[in-house]
Design an enzyme around this catalytic site. Sequence first.
Site, PDB file in Angstrom:
ATOM      1  N   TYR A 156       0.836  -1.211   0.000  1.00 10.02           N
ATOM      2  CA  TYR A 156       0.000   0.000   0.000  1.00 10.02           C
ATOM      3  C   TYR A 156       0.872   1.263   0.000  1.00 10.02           C
ATOM      4  O   TYR A 156       1.864   1.347   0.722  1.00 10.02           O
ATOM      5  CB  TYR A 156      -0.962   0.008   1.190  1.00 10.02           C
ATOM      6  CG  TYR A 156      -2.142  -0.956   1.034  1.00 10.02           C
ATOM      7  CD1 TYR A 156      -2.357  -1.634  -0.168  1.00 10.02           C
ATOM      8  CD2 TYR A 156      -3.022  -1.186   2.064  1.00 10.02           C
ATOM      9  CE1 TYR A 156      -3.421  -2.506  -0.317  1.00 10.02           C
ATOM     10  CE2 TYR A 156      -4.100  -2.063   1.921  1.00 10.02           C
ATOM     11  CZ  TYR A 156      -4.288  -2.715   0.727  1.00 10.02           C
ATOM     12  OH  TYR A 156      -5.346  -3.591   0.581  1.00 10.02           O
ATOM     13  N   ASN A 171      -9.037 -12.589  -2.346  1.00 11.38           N
ATOM     14  CA  ASN A 171      -9.357 -12.752  -3.775  1.00 11.38           C
ATOM     15  C   ASN A 171      -9.197 -14.199  -4.242  1.00 11.38           C
ATOM     16  O   ASN A 171      -8.908 -14.438  -5.417  1.00 11.38           O
ATOM     17  CB  ASN A 171      -8.484 -11.812  -4.625  1.00 11.38           C
ATOM     18  CG  ASN A 171      -8.611 -10.367  -4.192  1.00 11.38           C
ATOM     19  OD1 ASN A 171      -9.697  -9.810  -4.204  1.00 11.38           O
ATOM     20  ND2 ASN A 171      -7.503  -9.756  -3.777  1.00 11.38           N
ATOM     21  N   CYS A 180     -16.545  -1.726  -0.528  1.00 12.39           N
ATOM     22  CA  CYS A 180     -18.015  -1.807  -0.401  1.00 12.39           C
ATOM     23  C   CYS A 180     -18.694  -0.692  -1.187  1.00 12.39           C
ATOM     24  O   CYS A 180     -19.816  -0.842  -1.670  1.00 12.39           O
ATOM     25  CB  CYS A 180     -18.434  -1.676   1.066  1.00 12.39           C
ATOM     26  SG  CYS A 180     -17.843  -2.999   2.110  1.00 12.39           S
ATOM     27  N   PHE A 220     -20.771   7.012  -6.150  1.00 13.45           N
ATOM     28  CA  PHE A 220     -21.269   8.370  -5.905  1.00 13.45           C
ATOM     29  C   PHE A 220     -21.139   9.280  -7.121  1.00 13.45           C
ATOM     30  O   PHE A 220     -21.882  10.238  -7.244  1.00 13.45           O
ATOM     31  CB  PHE A 220     -20.538   8.994  -4.711  1.00 13.45           C
ATOM     32  CG  PHE A 220     -20.660   8.180  -3.468  1.00 13.45           C
ATOM     33  CD1 PHE A 220     -21.844   8.168  -2.754  1.00 13.45           C
ATOM     34  CD2 PHE A 220     -19.608   7.385  -3.031  1.00 13.45           C
ATOM     35  CE1 PHE A 220     -21.984   7.384  -1.618  1.00 13.45           C
ATOM     36  CE2 PHE A 220     -19.733   6.610  -1.900  1.00 13.45           C
ATOM     37  CZ  PHE A 220     -20.920   6.601  -1.185  1.00 13.45           C
TER      38      PHE A 220
HETATM   39  N1  LIG Z   1      -7.575  -7.312  -0.840  1.00 10.04           N
HETATM   40  C1  LIG Z   1      -7.610  -6.500  -1.874  1.00 10.04           C
HETATM   41  O1  LIG Z   1      -7.292  -6.889  -3.006  1.00 10.04           O
HETATM   42  C2  LIG Z   1      -8.062  -5.083  -1.666  1.00 10.04           C
HETATM   43  C3  LIG Z   1      -8.267  -4.236  -2.775  1.00 10.04           C
HETATM   44  C4  LIG Z   1      -8.700  -2.925  -2.529  1.00 10.04           C
HETATM   45  C5  LIG Z   1      -8.918  -2.477  -1.208  1.00 10.04           C
HETATM   46  N2  LIG Z   1      -8.674  -3.327  -0.161  1.00 10.04           N
HETATM   47  C6  LIG Z   1      -8.906  -2.893   1.244  1.00 10.04           C
HETATM   48  O2  LIG Z   1     -10.236  -2.409   1.351  1.00 10.04           O
HETATM   49  C7  LIG Z   1     -10.228  -1.102   1.917  1.00 10.04           C
HETATM   50  C8  LIG Z   1     -11.425  -0.329   1.398  1.00 10.04           C
HETATM   51  O3  LIG Z   1     -11.347  -0.194  -0.027  1.00 10.04           O
HETATM   52  P1  LIG Z   1     -11.743   1.184  -0.700  1.00 10.04           P
HETATM   53  O4  LIG Z   1     -10.887   2.275  -0.159  1.00 10.04           O
HETATM   54  O5  LIG Z   1     -11.799   0.983  -2.172  1.00 10.04           O
HETATM   55  O6  LIG Z   1     -13.231   1.355  -0.061  1.00 10.04           O
HETATM   56  P2  LIG Z   1     -14.505   2.161  -0.503  1.00 10.04           P
HETATM   57  O7  LIG Z   1     -15.228   2.465   0.757  1.00 10.04           O
HETATM   58  O8  LIG Z   1     -15.222   1.440  -1.588  1.00 10.04           O
HETATM   59  O9  LIG Z   1     -13.948   3.527  -1.161  1.00 10.04           O
HETATM   60  C9  LIG Z   1     -13.377   4.531  -0.377  1.00 10.04           C
HETATM   61  C10 LIG Z   1     -13.349   5.796  -1.209  1.00 10.04           C
HETATM   62  O10 LIG Z   1     -14.682   6.253  -1.374  1.00 10.04           O
HETATM   63  C11 LIG Z   1     -14.753   7.610  -0.967  1.00 10.04           C
HETATM   64  N3  LIG Z   1     -16.065   7.854  -0.324  1.00 10.04           N
HETATM   65  C12 LIG Z   1     -16.563   7.275   0.773  1.00 10.04           C
HETATM   66  N4  LIG Z   1     -17.800   7.771   1.061  1.00 10.04           N
HETATM   67  C13 LIG Z   1     -18.071   8.666   0.113  1.00 10.04           C
HETATM   68  C14 LIG Z   1     -19.175   9.509  -0.151  1.00 10.04           C
HETATM   69  N5  LIG Z   1     -20.258   9.513   0.645  1.00 10.04           N
HETATM   70  N6  LIG Z   1     -19.117  10.314  -1.239  1.00 10.04           N
HETATM   71  C15 LIG Z   1     -18.040  10.330  -2.039  1.00 10.04           C
HETATM   72  N7  LIG Z   1     -16.929   9.537  -1.842  1.00 10.04           N
HETATM   73  C16 LIG Z   1     -16.960   8.729  -0.779  1.00 10.04           C
HETATM   74  C17 LIG Z   1     -13.637   7.791   0.054  1.00 10.04           C
HETATM   75  O11 LIG Z   1     -13.249   9.145   0.132  1.00 10.04           O
HETATM   76  P3  LIG Z   1     -13.028   9.867   1.582  1.00 10.04           P
HETATM   77  O12 LIG Z   1     -11.750   9.320   2.161  1.00 10.04           O
HETATM   78  O13 LIG Z   1     -12.931  11.321   1.213  1.00 10.04           O
HETATM   79  O14 LIG Z   1     -14.226   9.581   2.429  1.00 10.04           O
HETATM   80  C18 LIG Z   1     -12.554   6.911  -0.549  1.00 10.04           C
HETATM   81  O15 LIG Z   1     -11.829   7.626  -1.533  1.00 10.04           O
HETATM   82  C19 LIG Z   1      -8.848  -0.525   1.542  1.00 10.04           C
HETATM   83  O16 LIG Z   1      -8.424   0.499   2.417  1.00 10.04           O
HETATM   84  C20 LIG Z   1      -7.983  -1.756   1.699  1.00 10.04           C
HETATM   85  O17 LIG Z   1      -7.672  -1.929   3.069  1.00 10.04           O
HETATM   86  C21 LIG Z   1      -8.271  -4.615  -0.383  1.00 10.04           C
END
Ligand SMILES: NC(=O)c1ccc[n+]([C@@H]2O[C@H](COP(=O)([O-])OP(=O)(O)OC[C@H]3O[C@@H](n4cnc5c(N)ncnc54)[C@H](OP(=O)(O)O)[C@@H]3O)[C@@H](O)[C@H]2O)c1
Length: 299
Positions: free
Chosen positions: A53, A159, A211, A218
Amino acid sequence: MRRIQLADNFTFSQFIQGYWRLLDWDLTPVQLVNFAKQHIELGVTTIDHADIYGDYECEAVFGQALKLAPELRQQIELVTKCDIKLVSDKNPQRQIGHYDTSAAHILASVDASLTNLNTDYIDVLLLHRPDPLMNADEVAEAFNQLQQAGKVRHFGVSNFTPMQFDLLQSRLTGKLVTNQVEFNPMNMQCSADGTFEHLQMHKVAPMIWSCLAGGRIFGEDSAQANRVRATLTQIAEEVGAGIDQVIYAWVLKMPCNPLPIIGSGNIKRIQTAVESSAIKLTNEQWFRVWVASNGHNVP
Ligand SMILES: NC(=O)c1ccc[n+]([C@@H]2O[C@H](COP(=O)([O-])OP(=O)(O)OC[C@H]3O[C@@H](n4cnc5c(N)ncnc54)[C@H](OP(=O)(O)O)[C@@H]3O)[C@@H](O)[C@H]2O)c1
């Protein structure tokens, strides 16, 4: 906050804080300590990292915060991952991104994570991506060594298909405690390809990444995103909640005990996410999102 049992005497918080986007949040070490304290206060004690990361930098930034506030280590469960090898300035000899599940790489990666995170143990180590060249016996041997050395307490995958999960599990003495997978209203594959049924069958709770589809729900201007957003907006009005909360409630309705990983660095959004566990959608509301995602009714 509900606690979910993953193994004997070992639980996760139902909501997990993801640290993939940590560098985007642009926090000083002191601000990061405060951020971690705030989500721990909300009951979100499980923290998701990976070696790669932030181009291999997020773990060390978090480790700085743990150095400033060492008492936090006892209050959290630390998850990290290994096996992806990125092309990066940090590894100039690498020509192409690839996966590596050799024992040598797993052991070296964990040692680096321990140093970076400034801790002497990892609660759960995940293999980040399935590796076509994975030798399950060799991985099992590496896991045994790490557990016996006290460096890693539990193991899981990310995955993985059911077959990939079963292959690795067949060589291990302990149980894989999770499979971290993507699931959201724009990508429902895990609910259609047997992944969730397999985990439910084995009583393994999946960690759910993106999620909110990484925020695409959005703002993305695609036919699917526009349909999904319109339906979520209607349901949000019906249940008196925000769209993000409806999405978490929709994920939590899956019977396989999913553990949503929150990706936001905004503590207010983390709080609203956590509060969404009180929202119960009807089956019909769940299927309206399914229909919006697929663009057709159920057969
Ligand atoms: N195992 C894997 O292959 C894998 C792959 C990807 C991710 N992950 C893990 O999963 C975690 C979550 O993934 P993700 O970050 O993609 O999660 P996500 O919750 O789908 O997306 C987060 C993004 O959405 C934005 N967001 C949230 N609420 C919002 C709203 N109401 N309006 C507009 N934008 C909004 C956030 O911005 P703000 O920060 O401004 O709220 C952030 O940029 C990662 O941190 C990581 O730990 C694992």
